[in-house]
Design a protein around this motif. Structure first.
Motif, PDB file in Angstrom:
ATOM      1  N   GLN A  90       0.845  -1.195   0.000  1.00 22.60           N
ATOM      2  CA  GLN A  90       0.000   0.000   0.000  1.00 22.60           C
ATOM      3  C   GLN A  90       0.881   1.247   0.000  1.00 22.60           C
ATOM      4  O   GLN A  90       2.097   1.174   0.177  1.00 22.60           O
ATOM      5  N   SER A  91       0.246   2.388  -0.215  1.00 22.86           N
ATOM      6  CA  SER A  91       0.976   3.646  -0.168  1.00 22.86           C
ATOM      7  C   SER A  91       0.574   4.425   1.081  1.00 22.86           C
ATOM      8  O   SER A  91      -0.489   4.198   1.675  1.00 22.86           O
ATOM      9  N   VAL A  92       1.468   5.346   1.486  1.00 25.85           N
ATOM     10  CA  VAL A  92       1.219   6.145   2.689  1.00 25.85           C
ATOM     11  C   VAL A  92       1.907   7.494   2.525  1.00 25.85           C
ATOM     12  O   VAL A  92       2.917   7.592   1.799  1.00 25.85           O
ATOM     13  N   ALA A  93       1.366   8.510   3.176  1.00 26.66           N
ATOM     14  CA  ALA A  93       1.968   9.841   3.118  1.00 26.66           C
ATOM     15  C   ALA A  93       2.000  10.455   4.505  1.00 26.66           C
ATOM     16  O   ALA A  93       1.074  10.270   5.304  1.00 26.66           O
ATOM     17  N   PHE A  94       3.073  11.175   4.768  1.00 23.45           N
ATOM     18  CA  PHE A  94       3.248  11.862   6.045  1.00 23.45           C
ATOM     19  C   PHE A  94       3.379  13.355   5.777  1.00 23.45           C
ATOM     20  O   PHE A  94       3.948  13.760   4.757  1.00 23.45           O
ATOM     21  N   TRP A  95       2.924  14.156   6.737  1.00 22.29           N
ATOM     22  CA  TRP A  95       2.943  15.609   6.570  1.00 22.29           C
ATOM     23  C   TRP A  95       3.761  16.265   7.676  1.00 22.29           C
ATOM     24  O   TRP A  95       3.760  15.791   8.822  1.00 22.29           O
TER      25      TRP A  95
ATOM     26  N   VAL B  86       7.514  25.648   2.672  1.00 25.80           N
ATOM     27  CA  VAL B  86       7.050  25.591   4.067  1.00 25.80           C
ATOM     28  C   VAL B  86       6.765  24.136   4.430  1.00 25.80           C
ATOM     29  O   VAL B  86       7.661  23.403   4.809  1.00 25.80           O
ATOM     30  N   ASP B  87       5.495  23.695   4.247  1.00 26.22           N
ATOM     31  CA  ASP B  87       5.119  22.331   4.588  1.00 26.22           C
ATOM     32  C   ASP B  87       5.806  21.331   3.663  1.00 26.22           C
ATOM     33  O   ASP B  87       6.191  21.656   2.537  1.00 26.22           O
ATOM     34  N   SER B  88       5.892  20.100   4.173  1.00 27.35           N
ATOM     35  CA  SER B  88       6.483  19.037   3.358  1.00 27.35           C
ATOM     36  C   SER B  88       5.685  17.753   3.518  1.00 27.35           C
ATOM     37  O   SER B  88       5.061  17.519   4.559  1.00 27.35           O
ATOM     38  N   THR B  89       5.695  16.925   2.479  1.00 28.32           N
ATOM     39  CA  THR B  89       5.110  15.592   2.556  1.00 28.32           C
ATOM     40  C   THR B  89       6.141  14.559   2.135  1.00 28.32           C
ATOM     41  O   THR B  89       6.955  14.802   1.233  1.00 28.32           O
ATOM     42  N   LEU B  90       6.114  13.424   2.800  1.00 29.37           N
ATOM     43  CA  LEU B  90       6.957  12.280   2.472  1.00 29.37           C
ATOM     44  C   LEU B  90       6.019  11.129   2.122  1.00 29.37           C
ATOM     45  O   LEU B  90       5.079  10.853   2.866  1.00 29.37           O
ATOM     46  N   LYS B  91       6.251  10.501   0.992  1.00 24.11           N
ATOM     47  CA  LYS B  91       5.377   9.427   0.524  1.00 24.11           C
ATOM     48  C   LYS B  91       6.167   8.138   0.322  1.00 24.11           C
ATOM     49  O   LYS B  91       7.328   8.176  -0.122  1.00 24.11           O
ATOM     50  N   ILE B  92       5.522   7.028   0.626  1.00 27.71           N
ATOM     51  CA  ILE B  92       6.100   5.710   0.359  1.00 27.71           C
ATOM     52  C   ILE B  92       5.096   4.943  -0.498  1.00 27.71           C
ATOM     53  O   ILE B  92       3.926   4.829  -0.152  1.00 27.71           O
ATOM     54  N   GLN B  93       5.590   4.446  -1.651  1.00 22.70           N
ATOM     55  CA  GLN B  93       4.706   3.733  -2.556  1.00 22.70           C
ATOM     56  C   GLN B  93       5.507   2.808  -3.466  1.00 22.70           C
ATOM     57  O   GLN B  93       6.292   3.309  -4.294  1.00 22.70           O
ATOM     58  N   PRO B  94       5.394   1.494  -3.363  1.00 21.48           N
ATOM     59  CA  PRO B  94       4.606   0.749  -2.377  1.00 21.48           C
ATOM     60  C   PRO B  94       5.436   0.474  -1.119  1.00 21.48           C
ATOM     61  O   PRO B  94       6.661   0.389  -1.168  1.00 21.48           O
ATOM     62  N   ALA B  95       4.775   0.322   0.010  1.00 21.57           N
ATOM     63  CA  ALA B  95       5.474   0.087   1.273  1.00 21.57           C
ATOM     64  C   ALA B  95       5.930  -1.369   1.390  1.00 21.57           C
ATOM     65  O   ALA B  95       5.279  -2.285   0.887  1.00 21.57           O
ATOM     66  N   LYS B  96       7.065  -1.548   2.065  1.00 22.61           N
ATOM     67  CA  LYS B  96       7.592  -2.880   2.370  1.00 22.61           C
ATOM     68  C   LYS B  96       7.624  -3.064   3.882  1.00 22.61           C
ATOM     69  O   LYS B  96       7.586  -2.081   4.644  1.00 22.61           O
ATOM     70  N   LEU B  97       7.755  -4.308   4.299  1.00 22.84           N
ATOM     71  CA  LEU B  97       7.787  -4.602   5.732  1.00 22.84           C
ATOM     72  C   LEU B  97       8.910  -3.837   6.423  1.00 22.84           C
ATOM     73  O   LEU B  97       8.741  -3.337   7.545  1.00 22.84           O
ATOM     74  N   GLU B  98      10.063  -3.716   5.746  1.00 23.21           N
ATOM     75  CA  GLU B  98      11.227  -3.066   6.367  1.00 23.21           C
ATOM     76  C   GLU B  98      11.081  -1.547   6.489  1.00 23.21           C
ATOM     77  O   GLU B  98      11.948  -0.880   7.057  1.00 23.21           O
TER      78      GLU B  98
END
Lengths: 117, 113
Positions: A17-22, A73-85
Protein backbone atom coordinates in the motif's frame (compact mmCIF):
# COMPACT_ATOMS: atom_id res chain seq x y z
CA UNK A 1 6.73 29.51 19.57
CA UNK A 2 5.09 26.44 18.07
CA UNK A 3 7.31 23.45 17.41
CA UNK A 4 7.51 21.15 14.42
CA UNK A 5 4.13 19.58 13.70
CA UNK A 6 3.66 16.15 12.13
CA UNK A 7 0.65 14.06 11.20
CA UNK A 8 -0.56 11.44 11.49
CA UNK A 9 1.10 10.25 14.70
CA UNK A 10 0.44 6.58 13.94
CA UNK A 11 -0.29 4.67 10.74
CA UNK A 12 -0.80 0.97 10.08
CA UNK A 13 -0.90 -0.28 6.48
CA UNK A 14 -0.53 -3.51 4.54
CA UNK A 15 2.60 -4.10 2.46
CA UNK A 16 2.39 -2.77 -1.09
CA UNK A 17 0.00 0.00 0.00
CA UNK A 18 0.98 3.65 -0.17
CA UNK A 19 1.22 6.15 2.69
CA UNK A 20 1.97 9.84 3.12
CA UNK A 21 3.25 11.86 6.05
CA UNK A 22 2.94 15.61 6.57
CA UNK A 23 5.25 18.06 8.31
CA UNK A 24 4.93 21.73 9.20
CA UNK A 25 8.26 23.20 10.35
CA UNK A 26 8.91 25.94 12.87
CA UNK A 27 7.91 29.29 11.41
CA UNK A 28 10.79 30.94 9.60
CA UNK A 29 12.97 27.82 9.40
CA UNK A 30 14.33 27.52 5.89
CA UNK A 31 15.79 24.03 6.21
CA UNK A 32 13.67 20.92 6.62
CA UNK A 33 14.78 17.32 7.10
CA UNK A 34 13.13 13.91 7.06
CA UNK A 35 14.70 11.11 9.09
CA UNK A 36 13.85 7.43 9.44
CA UNK A 37 14.35 5.81 12.84
CA UNK A 38 14.18 2.03 12.95
CA UNK A 39 13.70 0.44 16.37
CA UNK A 40 16.96 0.29 18.30
CA UNK A 41 18.78 2.64 15.93
CA UNK A 42 19.47 6.34 15.76
CA UNK A 43 17.61 8.49 13.20
CA UNK A 44 18.94 8.26 9.65
CA UNK A 45 18.68 11.19 7.25
CA UNK A 46 16.45 10.58 4.23
CA UNK A 47 16.26 14.02 2.62
CA UNK A 48 17.15 17.65 3.30
CA UNK A 49 15.39 20.68 1.81
CA UNK A 50 16.61 24.27 1.74
CA UNK A 51 13.48 26.34 1.14
CA UNK A 52 11.77 24.28 -1.60
CA UNK A 53 14.95 22.86 -3.16
CA UNK A 54 16.53 19.48 -2.39
CA UNK A 55 20.00 19.75 -0.82
CA UNK A 56 20.66 16.06 -0.11
CA UNK A 57 18.59 13.01 -1.02
CA UNK A 58 21.47 10.55 -1.33
CA UNK A 59 19.99 8.17 1.27
CA UNK A 60 16.40 8.31 0.02
CA UNK A 61 15.27 5.01 -1.62
CA UNK A 62 13.97 6.78 -4.69
CA UNK A 63 12.32 3.71 -6.17
CA UNK A 64 9.62 3.90 -3.50
CA UNK A 65 10.11 7.08 -1.46
CA UNK A 66 9.38 10.61 -2.62
CA UNK A 67 9.22 13.95 -0.86
CA UNK A 68 8.28 17.47 -1.74
CA UNK A 69 8.23 20.86 -0.11
CA UNK A 70 5.98 23.11 -2.08
CA UNK A 71 6.23 26.85 -1.38
CA UNK A 72 9.15 26.22 0.95
CA UNK A 73 7.05 25.59 4.07
CA UNK A 74 5.12 22.33 4.59
CA UNK A 75 6.48 19.04 3.36
CA UNK A 76 5.11 15.59 2.56
CA UNK A 77 6.96 12.28 2.47
CA UNK A 78 5.38 9.43 0.52
CA UNK A 79 6.10 5.71 0.36
CA UNK A 80 4.71 3.73 -2.56
CA UNK A 81 4.61 0.75 -2.38
CA UNK A 82 5.47 0.09 1.27
CA UNK A 83 7.59 -2.88 2.37
CA UNK A 84 7.79 -4.60 5.73
CA UNK A 85 11.23 -3.07 6.37
CA UNK A 86 9.74 0.44 6.11
CA UNK A 87 8.23 -0.01 9.59
CA UNK A 88 9.85 2.81 11.55
CA UNK A 89 9.29 6.23 13.06
CA UNK A 90 9.51 9.02 10.49
CA UNK A 91 10.82 12.22 12.01
CA UNK A 92 10.70 15.69 10.56
CA UNK A 93 13.11 18.38 11.73
CA UNK A 94 13.70 22.01 10.85
CA UNK A 95 16.53 24.43 11.46
CA UNK A 96 17.72 27.94 10.84
CA UNK A 97 21.22 29.35 10.96
CA UNK A 98 21.97 30.93 14.32
CA UNK A 99 23.27 34.44 13.72
CA UNK A 100 25.27 34.54 16.93
CA UNK A 101 26.62 31.01 16.86
CA UNK A 102 26.94 30.57 13.11
CA UNK A 103 25.67 27.03 13.53
CA UNK A 104 22.43 25.23 12.69
CA UNK A 105 20.49 23.36 15.37
CA UNK A 106 17.77 20.97 14.29
CA UNK A 107 14.48 20.75 16.17
CA UNK A 108 12.39 17.64 15.79
CA UNK A 109 8.69 16.93 15.59
CA UNK A 110 7.01 14.07 17.49
CA UNK A 111 7.29 11.68 14.55
CA UNK A 112 4.93 9.33 12.75
CA UNK A 113 5.11 5.67 13.73
CA UNK A 114 4.51 3.51 10.66
CA UNK A 115 3.71 -0.18 10.94
CA UNK A 116 3.68 -2.22 7.72
CA UNK A 117 1.92 -5.59 8.02
CA UNK B 1 30.22 1.85 8.68
CA UNK B 2 29.04 3.56 11.84
CA UNK B 3 30.52 7.05 11.96
CA UNK B 4 29.07 7.93 15.37
CA UNK B 5 29.23 5.32 18.10
CA UNK B 6 27.65 5.15 21.51
CA UNK B 7 29.03 1.95 22.95
CA UNK B 8 26.90 1.81 26.08
CA UNK B 9 23.30 0.80 25.26
CA UNK B 10 22.27 1.57 28.83
CA UNK B 11 23.55 3.29 31.97
CA UNK B 12 22.13 3.23 35.48
CA UNK B 13 22.99 6.07 37.89
CA UNK B 14 21.80 6.93 41.35
CA UNK B 15 19.82 10.14 41.80
CA UNK B 16 22.05 13.05 42.77
CA UNK B 17 25.20 11.50 41.32
CA UNK B 18 26.95 12.37 38.06
CA UNK B 19 25.87 10.74 34.79
CA UNK B 20 28.52 10.49 32.08
CA UNK B 21 27.48 9.49 28.58
CA UNK B 22 30.13 8.82 25.96
CA UNK B 23 30.29 9.12 22.20
CA UNK B 24 33.02 8.43 19.63
CA UNK B 25 33.18 9.48 16.00
CA UNK B 26 35.33 8.55 13.04
CA UNK B 27 34.64 11.23 10.43
CA UNK B 28 37.21 14.06 10.63
CA UNK B 29 34.86 16.35 8.70
CA UNK B 30 32.44 16.56 11.63
CA UNK B 31 32.75 19.97 13.27
CA UNK B 32 29.48 20.34 15.16
CA UNK B 33 28.19 17.93 17.78
CA UNK B 34 24.84 17.75 19.51
CA UNK B 35 23.14 15.77 22.23
CA UNK B 36 19.44 14.98 22.06
CA UNK B 37 17.20 13.52 24.72
CA UNK B 38 14.27 11.29 23.78
CA UNK B 39 11.29 10.13 25.79
CA UNK B 40 9.09 7.27 24.52
CA UNK B 41 6.58 8.30 21.82
CA UNK B 42 8.17 11.75 21.47
CA UNK B 43 10.65 13.24 19.04
CA UNK B 44 14.26 13.94 20.08
CA UNK B 45 14.64 17.13 22.11
CA UNK B 46 17.75 19.26 21.65
CA UNK B 47 19.83 19.37 24.81
CA UNK B 48 23.24 20.92 24.20
CA UNK B 49 25.77 21.33 21.41
CA UNK B 50 29.44 22.08 20.89
CA UNK B 51 31.43 23.40 17.98
CA UNK B 52 34.84 21.94 17.18
CA UNK B 53 36.50 25.28 18.02
CA UNK B 54 35.64 24.64 21.68
CA UNK B 55 36.46 21.81 24.06
CA UNK B 56 33.73 22.46 26.61
CA UNK B 57 30.22 23.86 26.68
CA UNK B 58 28.08 24.20 29.77
CA UNK B 59 24.35 24.77 30.21
CA UNK B 60 23.02 24.42 33.72
CA UNK B 61 23.39 20.82 34.87
CA UNK B 62 24.64 19.72 31.45
CA UNK B 63 28.23 19.95 30.21
CA UNK B 64 29.60 18.56 26.97
CA UNK B 65 33.33 17.92 26.55
CA UNK B 66 35.01 17.47 23.19
CA UNK B 67 38.39 15.80 22.67
CA UNK B 68 39.16 16.28 18.98
CA UNK B 69 42.42 14.35 18.99
CA UNK B 70 40.65 11.29 20.41
CA UNK B 71 37.48 11.94 18.38
CA UNK B 72 35.52 11.60 21.58
CA UNK B 73 32.84 13.60 23.32
CA UNK B 74 31.00 13.14 26.57
CA UNK B 75 27.90 14.54 28.23
CA UNK B 76 27.99 15.13 31.99
CA UNK B 77 24.79 15.58 33.94
CA UNK B 78 25.23 16.85 37.50
CA UNK B 79 23.31 16.21 39.64
CA UNK B 80 21.21 13.52 37.97
CA UNK B 81 17.47 13.77 38.50
CA UNK B 82 14.64 11.26 37.92
CA UNK B 83 13.38 13.31 34.96
CA UNK B 84 16.71 12.71 33.23
CA UNK B 85 15.74 9.09 32.61
CA UNK B 86 15.51 8.90 28.81
CA UNK B 87 17.43 7.78 25.74
CA UNK B 88 20.28 10.14 24.85
CA UNK B 89 21.51 10.43 21.28
CA UNK B 90 24.83 11.84 20.19
CA UNK B 91 24.78 13.45 16.73
CA UNK B 92 27.38 15.05 14.49
CA UNK B 93 27.45 17.16 11.37
CA UNK B 94 29.99 18.81 9.06
CA UNK B 95 29.76 22.49 8.07
CA UNK B 96 28.46 23.75 11.41
CA UNK B 97 25.29 21.69 11.26
CA UNK B 98 24.26 22.88 7.80
CA UNK B 99 24.11 19.26 6.64
CA UNK B 100 22.00 16.41 7.94
CA UNK B 101 22.96 14.85 11.26
CA UNK B 102 24.61 11.47 11.75
CA UNK B 103 23.34 9.85 14.92
CA UNK B 104 24.64 7.19 17.28
CA UNK B 105 22.37 4.36 18.41
CA UNK B 106 21.62 6.01 21.75
CA UNK B 107 22.22 5.30 25.43
CA UNK B 108 19.29 4.58 27.73
CA UNK B 109 19.96 6.46 30.98
CA UNK B 110 18.11 5.22 34.04
CA UNK B 111 18.19 7.35 37.18
CA UNK B 112 17.53 5.28 40.28
CA UNK B 113 16.07 6.88 43.42
Amino acid sequence: EAGVAQSPRYKIIEKRQSVAFWCNPISGHATLYWYQQILGQGPKLLIQFQNNGVVDDSQLPKDRFSAERLKGVDSTLKIQPAKLEDSAVYLCASSTLGKASGTDTQYFGPGTRLTVL
Amino acid sequence: DQQVKQNSPSLSVQEGRISILNCDYTNSMFDYFLWYKKYPAEGPTFLISISSIKDKNEDGRFTVFLNKSAKHLSLHIVPSQPGDSAVYFCAASPRGGADGLTFGKGTHLIIQP
